[in-house]
Design an enzyme around this catalytic site. Structure first.
Site, PDB file in Angstrom:
ATOM      1  N   SER A 101       0.833  -1.196   0.000  1.00  0.00           N
ATOM      2  CA  SER A 101       0.000   0.000   0.000  1.00  0.00           C
ATOM      3  C   SER A 101       0.874   1.254   0.000  1.00  0.00           C
ATOM      4  CB  SER A 101      -0.965  -0.053   1.196  1.00  0.00           C
ATOM      5  OG  SER A 101      -2.024   0.854   1.045  1.00  0.00           O
ATOM      6  N   ASP A 222      -9.953  -4.739  -5.399  1.00  0.00           N
ATOM      7  CA  ASP A 222      -9.424  -4.040  -4.227  1.00  0.00           C
ATOM      8  C   ASP A 222     -10.166  -2.714  -4.118  1.00  0.00           C
ATOM      9  OD1 ASP A 222      -7.953  -2.487  -2.438  1.00  0.00           O
ATOM     10  OD2 ASP A 222      -6.004  -3.049  -3.255  1.00  0.00           O
ATOM     11  N   HIS A 252      -7.692  -5.704  -0.082  1.00  0.00           N
ATOM     12  CA  HIS A 252      -6.471  -4.902  -0.096  1.00  0.00           C
ATOM     13  C   HIS A 252      -5.339  -5.520   0.719  1.00  0.00           C
ATOM     14  CE1 HIS A 252      -4.264  -1.180  -0.698  1.00  0.00           C
ATOM     15  NE2 HIS A 252      -4.122  -0.997   0.617  1.00  0.00           N
TER      16      HIS A 252
END
Length: 273
Positions: A101, A222, A252
């Site tokens: 991320s 996601d 995610h």
């Protein structure tokens, strides 16, 4: 607060090293998590690599006194400086960096500043911009983010309860409970500042300056990062040895929801690089 001294940073961010292989892997988690996000991945890696894990300064496992609101509110570059300080303190001269991320973009910043330290970047569910514009699908409209920030500010606990199941993306209540606990460990005021820094960021312009080979890993569905973002990054990253890998799962957080599949993919990427 003054910038960390390297040794102080090692202790503050709970840096740990596993394995004794010649190649070094650095694993960095994303917003809301901590180094335990990698607990099901590390066992696959330690037989062949030296593995470095740590907690990002916003993590609930780090003393909040170390979070400098001025330093970490403007951009992602301060997190990249922390990463480089860790590598220098541990005398790492070359590593493969796995960033989940927001940590994916942190790795990009660090590799631009010190390319000699990085053998490859593995960008897991990463995004250079979360806002949509006319020619780019980031996944969120401005109103979406304004609502998200407002909900975090008004009732952080309620926001976590609603947001985490969407982030997990699969029907696994135990994982929702686990990640919710990590999110609740964060100070709400820190979480809000970090969320604003991440979701308002636009670092698309730096992708062409990333000269290190990159492997992009993305799940098929996601809520935070549309699949189109991964194709966009692949087209904009400068390196000629980039690859894109789609994990057949939703959500995610594949290191939690599809750890075996992700670990096997990581070992394949590492074996080829």
């Amino acid at each position: 607060m003054e910038k960390f001294e390297s040794r102080g940073l090692i202790e503050a961010l709970n840096v740990r090293v596993f394995g004794s292989g010649e190649r070094v892997l650095v694993l960095s988690h994303g917003f809301g998590g901590d180094q335990s996000m990698w607990k099901d991945i590390v066992p696959y890696l330690v037989p062949d690599f030296k593995v470095i894990i740590f907690d990002m300064v916003f993590s609930g496992t780090v003393d909040p006194m170390h979070f400098d609101f001025d330093r970490y509110s403007d951009s992602l570059s301060a997190y990249a400086e922390d990463l480089l300080s860790i590598l220098d303190e541990l005398t790492v001269d070359k590593c493969v960096y796995i960033g989940h991320s927001v940590s994916g973009m942190v790795g990009c910043f660090a590799s631009i500043k010190r390319p000699e330290l990085f053998e490859r970047l593995i960008l897991l569910c990463a995004s250079p911009r979360y806002l949509n514009d006319e020619s780019y699908e980031g996944g969120f409209e401005r109103g979406d983010l304004d609502g998200l920030f407002s909900a975090m500010k008004s009732n952080y606990s309620a926001w976590v309860s609603g947001f985490v199941p969407l982030l997990i993306g699969v029907d696994k209540p135990s994982l929702v409970k686990e990640f919710s606990r990590k999110m609740m460990n964060m100070k709400p005021e820190i979480a809000l500042v970090v969320a604003k820094t991440i979701f308002k960021s636009d670092v698309r312009s730096i992708l062409c300056d990333v000269k290190i080979p990159c492997s992009i890993i993305q799940t098929r569905n996601d809520m935070a990062v549309p699949l189109s973002v991964s194709y966009y990054m692949q087209s904009k990253l400068w390196g000629k040895k980039n690859s894109l890998h789609i994990v057949e799962t939703d959500g995610h957080l594949p290191q939690l929801t599809a750890s075996d599949t992700l670990a096997r993919l990581l070992t394949q990427i590492l074996a080829r690089s």
